[in-house]
Structures are given as structure tokens and as C-alpha cells.
Design an enzyme around this catalytic site. Structure first.
Site, PDB file in Angstrom:
ATOM      1  N   ASP A  30      48.384  38.049  37.601  1.00 11.62           N
ATOM      2  CA  ASP A  30      49.318  38.384  38.684  1.00 11.62           C
ATOM      3  C   ASP A  30      49.285  37.338  39.800  1.00 11.62           C
ATOM      4  O   ASP A  30      49.480  37.661  40.971  1.00 11.62           O
ATOM      5  CB  ASP A  30      49.075  39.778  39.253  1.00 11.62           C
ATOM      6  N   ASP A  89      53.974  35.513  38.848  1.00  9.26           N
ATOM      7  CA  ASP A  89      55.190  35.745  39.617  1.00  9.26           C
ATOM      8  C   ASP A  89      55.721  34.490  40.297  1.00  9.26           C
ATOM      9  O   ASP A  89      56.443  34.599  41.299  1.00  9.26           O
ATOM     10  CB  ASP A  89      54.939  36.820  40.668  1.00  9.26           C
ATOM     11  N   HIS A 116      52.402  49.514  35.526  1.00 10.97           N
ATOM     12  CA  HIS A 116      53.255  50.150  36.547  1.00 10.97           C
ATOM     13  C   HIS A 116      53.707  51.555  36.196  1.00 10.97           C
ATOM     14  O   HIS A 116      54.208  52.264  37.084  1.00 10.97           O
ATOM     15  CB  HIS A 116      54.487  49.291  36.873  1.00 10.97           C
ATOM     16  N   GLU A 143      59.857  42.572  34.709  1.00 12.61           N
ATOM     17  CA  GLU A 143      58.946  43.536  35.341  1.00 12.61           C
ATOM     18  C   GLU A 143      59.743  44.714  35.909  1.00 12.61           C
ATOM     19  O   GLU A 143      59.969  44.814  37.097  1.00 12.61           O
ATOM     20  CB  GLU A 143      58.125  42.859  36.439  1.00 12.61           C
ATOM     21  N   HIS A 169      49.516  43.450  33.089  1.00 10.29           N
ATOM     22  CA  HIS A 169      48.636  43.172  34.236  1.00 10.29           C
ATOM     23  C   HIS A 169      48.126  44.486  34.816  1.00 10.29           C
ATOM     24  O   HIS A 169      48.623  44.981  35.818  1.00 10.29           O
ATOM     25  CB  HIS A 169      49.330  42.303  35.290  1.00 10.29           C
ATOM     26  N   HIS A 219      50.990  37.600  33.101  1.00 13.79           N
ATOM     27  CA  HIS A 219      51.869  37.883  34.242  1.00 13.79           C
ATOM     28  C   HIS A 219      51.631  36.900  35.369  1.00 13.79           C
ATOM     29  O   HIS A 219      50.557  36.859  35.960  1.00 13.79           O
ATOM     30  CB  HIS A 219      51.613  39.304  34.737  1.00 13.79           C
ATOM     31  N   HIS A 277      58.951  49.642  37.489  1.00 13.02           N
ATOM     32  CA  HIS A 277      58.134  49.015  38.524  1.00 13.02           C
ATOM     33  C   HIS A 277      57.679  50.155  39.439  1.00 13.02           C
ATOM     34  O   HIS A 277      57.100  51.118  38.934  1.00 13.02           O
ATOM     35  CB  HIS A 277      58.908  47.898  39.250  1.00 13.02           C
TER      36      HIS A 277
END
Length: 407
Positions: free
Chosen positions: A339, A19, A187, A119, A208, A17, A146
Site C-alpha cells: 500500500d 497507489d 476492504h 480498488e 493488501h 497494491h 472500498h
């Protein structure tokens, strides 16, 4: 002592993961030039990926879970486009990958394999057709939620409404596995984790998440779920987010958010800035989004910060989580999902994507063998990818010149 360079040469890091696509939207108007090196407003650039021994990256195509679903689909498409544009801009360094064989082939050619993960199930707008369309674009995992529930799955950060998964959610899981898209349980609520594992017929992942027994954060995986990964064949990719790996940081973050709200300070209006319109170029925004953990706090918040300095998470605490997942789920079921570019800062020693060798050295000092480390860095997630491919009865990822032929 284990030779870390040899580990990474044989089994590069495949991180679950990152971003960067979101950060490119927020700070660069989706411009992808200049990412070869020295982009310190990001945690990620190509030079630091190389220094970190990264051979595969799941790029997260995240959009906020409070967007209306139709808007979320459009924004997710823009994020997918950003990944393809990023790879096209650096053809000597990056290669799109859809399968385990593609990852191996990219590494053989000296390139970093680029995979895509969505995600949050809100990006599907409760449509299996949208899911299949994203799969045809190369999406290889979808996080079921999420921070808000979907109509069919419960999030860890929302009030339960589906009992984990409802019948519609179980149908989504079944279709994901039928077409070779990995089910990601980061999540989601604990009940959702168990419901998905009950329904799963192929390995799942946590892209993650860390260990709840080490840091009692709702986003981490509890031991009873980690134990179930053994039978499922899945993998928990340990994250580096400070509040997830350090109880001290988690407590500070909660207190800071409460004080921020008490002072009536606004949420960052630009946390999800709009994308460029046709013919428009949005100026770069190098200053990170602001909030209780930001580097440029408003004057009203500074007295509280002076009295409550932010604690730092450490590389050793991350290693504690990796150790615990290994002890609970087994060495075949642990990976890494940093992350990066998805939080404001990272633990000391893991400040950017160049830090993976330092974590591996710490684990080697704790007794991890070369074979163990190779499973952690890449072999486990490659096994899961391949298992998902073999399980799929109608794989929908695109054809490619990399890897093996597909039906």
C-alpha cells in the site's frame, strides 16, 4: 543465513497494491516524467523499486468510493491511462503484464512487470459490460468494495445492506472468475469475505490486508477466513499500513480523528483533486494531503499532538502479521501488498519501496527458508494468477508479445 539477494534474483517481489497512480493525480497532475529516481514526495520511484527487489507491481487504479458511479468509471479510466503512460515513459524499466507468463517474461528481460487492480466495485457502476471492458484493458483484479457499500456487496467500513453479497454480487463474482479477473477481498466486510469464498470457483486474493488476530482492525482478515484460503487456493498479501499492523497506531489514529472532528477542522478539500482538462497543466502539489496524520498540522491541532505523540509501527510488527498468515493459512497462501503511496507514512524500516529486503532479512532470522521466502515474494501470487487464467472460460485480457499465445 538465507541470501536475500539470491531470493530476490530468483523470485522478485510481486506486490499486490501500490497507489502511485492516485498520488500522481493528487500531486503531479498525472505527469509521469522524472520518476527514475529521487522523487521523495512519493514512496515510489524506479530506482527504489529496483533497490527493493520488485519484479512485479499491481498498480492500484483507485478512485473514492463516494463518487457517483458514472463519475467513478471515468476517473478509473483516467487512472488506467496513467498506468499505461507510466509504463510507456520508462520502456527500459517497466512492461505491461496481463498474465503470469508475462510477468516471468518481463523479469527475464530485466523489467518490472506492471499489472492493474481496481480498488472498489463502485468503479464498475454495477455493469458487467464495464467489468468486461476493464478486463480487456488488462485489469487483473477488482476489490469488491472500498469504504462504502456497493449496491451488491458490503464494505468493512459501512453498515451492512447486502448480507455480504446479494444475488447481483454473486453474479459479479461469477463473471469476474469466468473472464479471469481476480476477486479481491481487501476492504470488504467479514460476511462478504465468506460469501465470496462460498461462491468462488477459483482462487481469490487479499491485495493488501493483514491479520485481524494480531491487530484487531476491521480491514484485516480474520482467522476463520484465512483458514478458508487453504481450500480456495488464494493468497493474503500482507499490507504495511501502520494502523493495520500496530494496535497502538490504530488507537492513536482513532483518537486523533475524534479530536480533529471535535475541533471542527475541515477535511482536506484536495484529497481527490480534479484531473487536468484538455490543454491544461495542473501545477505540482508536492505537499501531502493534510489531516490528523499530516506533517503540517493546523495550529489548533498542535496542542493535542504535543500531548499525544504519534507512535510508529515497526518492521517487526509487519513480520508478526506475515508469520501469523503463514501459520494460519499456510506458507502457500501469503504474499506482500505494501500500500505504498496510499497512506501518509509507513513502518520504520519500510518507509518506501526499497524496504522489502529488510523485511525478508527479518523473516529469515525467524527461520524462513529460501523456498519459503520465494513463495512469499512472488511464487504464490504467480500461482494464483495462473490458476485464474486456467479457470477462465473467456479470458479477456489483451494479447501481447510477452508470454504465451491466448485464444
Amino acid at each position: 543465513m538465507t541470501d536475500i539477494a539470491a531470493v530476490l534474483a530468483t523470485s522478485p517481489v510481486i506486490d499486490g497494491h501500490n497507489d502511485l497512480p492516485m498520488a500522481l493525480r493528487a500531486r503531479a497532475g498525472y505527469r509521469v516524467e522524472g520518476l527514475a529516481a529521487d522523487r521523495r514526495e512519493f514512496h515510489t520511484d524506479i530506482a527504489r523499486l529496483r533497490a527493493g527487489g520488485v519484479g512485479g507491481q499491481f498498480w492500484s487504479v483507485y478512485v473514492p468510493s463516494d463518487l457517483p458511479e458514472a463519475e467513478a468509471v471515468v476517473a478509473t479510466m483516467e487512472q488506467v491511462d496513467a498506468v499505461y503512460r507510466l509504463v510507456a515513459a520508462y520502456p527500459e524499466d517497466l512492461a505491461i503484464a496481463y498474465t503470469a507468463a508475462d510477468v516471468t517474461a518481463a523479469n527475464r528481460d530485466g523489467k518490472i512487470a506492471s499489472l492493474i487492480g481496481i480498488e472498489g466495485g463502485h468503479s464498475l457502476a454495477s455493469s458487467l459490460g464495464v467489468l468486461r471492458a476493464f478486463a480487456r484493458l488488462g485489469v487483473r483484479y477488482v476489490t469488491l468494495t472500498h469504504n462504502h457499500n456497493t449496491p451488491w456487496a458490503d464494505s468493512a467500513a459501512d453498515e451492512a445492506s447486502s448480507g455480504g453479497l446479494n444475488d447481483e454480487g454473486r453474479a459479479v463474482v461469477a463473471e469476474m472468475q469466468r473472464i479471469g479477473v481476480l476477486v479481491d477481498l481487501s476492504h470488504v466486510a467479514t460476511a462478504t469475505m465468506h460469501a465470496a469464498l462460498d461462491a468462488a470457483t477459483a482462487p481469490v486474493i487479499f491485495s493488501h490486508s493483514s491479520a485481524r488476530a494480531v491487530t484487531g482492525h476491521r480491514r484485516n482478515a480474520p482467522d476463520d477466513v484465512l483458514v478458508r484460503l487453504r481450500g480456495n487456493g488464494g493468497v493474503c498479501m500482507v499490507t504495511f499500513v501502520p494502523a493495520f499492523v500496530s494496535a497502538e497506531v490504530a488507537a492513536w489514529t482513532e483518537a486523533a480523528e475524534q479530536e480533529w472532528a471535535r475541533l471542527g477542522l475541515p477535511e482536506d478539500a484536495d484529497a481527490w483533486p480534479r484531473a487536468p482538462r484538455p490543454g491544461e497543466e495542473i501545477p505540482a502539489r508536492p505537499v501531502p494531503e493534510q489531516g490528523p496524520g499530516g506533517d503540517h498540522p493546523p495550529a489548533a491541532f498542535r496542542p493535542w499532538l504535543a500531548a499525544h505523540p504519534r507512535p510508529e509501527a515497526t518492521l517487526g510488527q509487519v513480520a508478526d502479521h506475515v508469520d501469523h498468515v503463514r501459520e494460519t493459512a499456510g506458507v502457500d497462501h501469503v504474499g506482500l501488498g505494501g500500500d505504498y503511496d496510499g497512506c501518509d507514512r509507513l513502518p520504520a524500516g519500510l518507509e518506501d519501496v526499497s524496504g522489502y529486503p529488510r523485511l525478508l532479512s527479518e523473516l529469515a532470522e525467524r527461520g524462513w527458508t529460501r523456498a519459503d521466502l520465494e513463495k512469499l515474494t512472488g511464487r504464490n501470487v504467480l500461482r494464483v494468477l495462473q490458476a485464474a487464467e486456467e479457470h477462465a472460460t473467456e479470458p479477456l485480457w489483451p494479447s501481447t508479445t510477452l508470454g504465451r499465445d491466448r485464444p
